[in-house]
Design an enzyme around this catalytic site. Structure first.
Site, PDB file in Angstrom:
ATOM      1  N   SER A   1      79.870 133.626  67.910  1.00 51.38           N
ATOM      2  CA  SER A   1      80.604 134.887  67.982  1.00 51.38           C
ATOM      3  C   SER A   1      81.455 135.144  66.745  1.00 51.38           C
ATOM      4  CB  SER A   1      81.436 134.897  69.271  1.00 51.38           C
ATOM      5  OG  SER A   1      81.969 136.163  69.531  1.00 51.38           O
TER       6      SER A   1
ATOM      7  N   ASP B   1      76.710 136.752  53.162  1.00 59.76           N
ATOM      8  CA  ASP B   1      76.044 137.959  52.666  1.00 59.76           C
ATOM      9  C   ASP B   1      76.774 138.594  51.490  1.00 59.76           C
ATOM     10  OD1 ASP B   1      74.200 137.508  54.592  1.00 59.76           O
ATOM     11  OD2 ASP B   1      74.501 139.370  55.693  1.00 59.76           O
TER      12      ASP B   1
ATOM     13  N   LYS C   1      75.397 134.206  69.104  1.00 60.14           N
ATOM     14  CA  LYS C   1      75.967 135.236  69.981  1.00 60.14           C
ATOM     15  C   LYS C   1      76.335 136.432  69.114  1.00 60.14           C
ATOM     16  CE  LYS C   1      79.650 136.428  73.215  1.00 60.14           C
ATOM     17  NZ  LYS C   1      80.041 137.656  72.490  1.00 60.14           N
TER      18      LYS C   1
END
Length: 436
Positions: free
Chosen positions: A294, A305, A319
């Site tokens: 999460s 990224d 998740k």
């Protein structure tokens, strides 16, 4: 109240809904299917009230039906009675007594997402992926999530026994754990080598950002600042979304941190980074594993990224969904349900996929190489000579502190050691290439 009152009440609202649909000129399609489903529900409720072998409470039948309806949507949606709804608030605000694990329903099976560091479950060796089949000899088959949480929490120092199935274990494992207060502290730091920092985040609570900033400030006070940082998100089950976003923002000056996309446009959001003062340009290695879930996956995905951190370890939990929590009435019932999915800055959903590490390193400890006495003359060094002068730091007879013991433990952790080696190598090659 007469037995038929509940049925009549449902039928009343069904009739009112039909009138509204007729007024709007839309009685067909989805609305008609909803009406037919509600009629079927009212028929079943009436049948059970009138003919079931034992007398039933219609309000309990309705609540159980709602639980089933919401619980079948996904593992993270649930209809909560007052005590379960109150427990949910405790997870991020106040203290509570329990064994210290985060759980989920995976294909209808009660599964450990991760143990919380420093808790009875963590110390006992319960790990991510363990399947809980019994709690105090009561089967967890078809158990509601809130029920299992309630069974595992309880008065401090009282015992609870859980039976676990673990992949690779030949038989079920039984753990008898003594409940304790679950620690609210979620951040700690260390200096595993001069110039390099280690930042451990165990979960994302209301004060986690403040703790991270405080610990970072201490690490950055080193002479010549930080040469590199290890962020440890292993076995971090997540927590508050805003804390994950703001912590990511500490290390990213521009670009997207995370985006949220749902079926309804109002649930779509995009969170962007802001310039940081002071700037934090040092290299970062972030550690993740199967217990990183999460909010911790949001941080790892944002850093990866945006090319701000190398990710090391094993694939995270996966998740990638967003839940909202709504109080329902004055009696204290609550509804938690999924409204959207998370997307990393590159547009990838982590749902059921997780964050893939750039460098995969399995967990373990660094074992000391065995000493070959037969070859002592080949490895003889100055320090091995009789009456050799001791190094200056040893000559000062410095006492070994708890901090020293923690650093020694970190340096035996293969994943931490590999991360530190990467950061040190980066600094060496930067100097060689003249970029430092």
């Amino acid at each position: 109240m007469k037995k038929t009152n509940w049925v009549e009440l449902i039928q009343f609202w069904m009739t009112a809904a039909v009138i509204l649909m007729l007024t709007a000129g839309s009685v067909y399609g989805a609305e008609e299917k909803t009406y037919e489903a509600l009629k079927l529900f009212a028929d079943v409720l009436e049948e059970l009230e009138n003919n079931y072998v034992d007398e039933v409470k219609p309000e309990e039948l309705v609540r159980n039906a709602i639980m089933g309806m919401v619980g079948n949507l996904d593992p993270h949606s649930s209809f909560m009675p007052p005590d379960a709804f109150e427990d949910l608030q405790d997870d991020t605000k106040g203290e509570f007594s329990g064994i210290g694990i985060v759980i989920t329903m995976k294909d209808g099976i009660l599964t450990v997402v991760s143990p919380i560091e420093g808790t009875p479950a963590y110390e006992a060796g319960i790990t991510a992926g363990d399947i809980i089949v019994k709690i105090d000899d009561v089967s967890t088959k078809d158990i509601a999530m809130w029920e299992s949480v309630k069974k595992m929490r309880g008065p401090r120092y009282e015992q609870v026994t859980i039976t676990i199935i673990r992949e690779g274990a030949p038989a079920p494992l039984v753990f008898t754990l003594k409940r304790d207060m679950i620690p609210m502290t979620s951040v700690r730091s260390a200096i595993p080598a001069p110039g390099f920092g280690y930042l451990r985040i165990t979960n994302f609570r209301m004060n986690t950002l403040d703790d991270v900033v405080e610990q970072l400030s201490e690490l950055e006070k080193q002479e010549n600042g930080l040469k590199g940082l290890i962020i440890d998100l292993r076995d971090n089950p997540g927590g508050l979304l805003d804390q994950a976003i703001r912590i990511s923002d500490l290390f990213i000056d521009k670009g997207i941190i995370v985006s949220i996309k749902g079926r309804i446009k109002k649930n779509n959001q995009e969170f962007k980074a802001h310039p940081n003062f002071p700037e934090r340009n040092y290299p970062i290695v972030t550690l993740i594993n199967g217990g990183s879930a999460s909010a911790s996956e949001i941080v790892a995905g944002a850093l990866k990224d945006n090319s701000r951190s190398l990710i090391l370890g094993t694939t995270s939990f996966g998740k990638g969904s967003v839940q909202t929590v709504r109080p329902l009435n004055k009696d204290g019932f609550g509804l938690k349900y999924t409204i959207a999915r998370y997307y990393t800055p590159s547009g990838h959903s982590i749902q059921a996929k997780g964050i893939q590490p750039d460098i995969r390193v399995e967990p373990g400890t660094v074992e000391q190489a065995p000493k070959d006495d037969s070859a002592f003359d080949l490895i003889l060094k100055e320090k091995d000579l009789k009456n050799s002068l001791k190094p200056e730091e040893e000559a000062k007879n410095k006492k070994k502190t708890q901090k020293d013991a923690e650093i020694e433990k970190l340096n035996k952790d293969i994943q931490v050691k590999r991360a530190l080696d990467i950061l040190i190598s980066y600094g060496v090659f930067s100097k060689i290439n003249g970029t430092n």
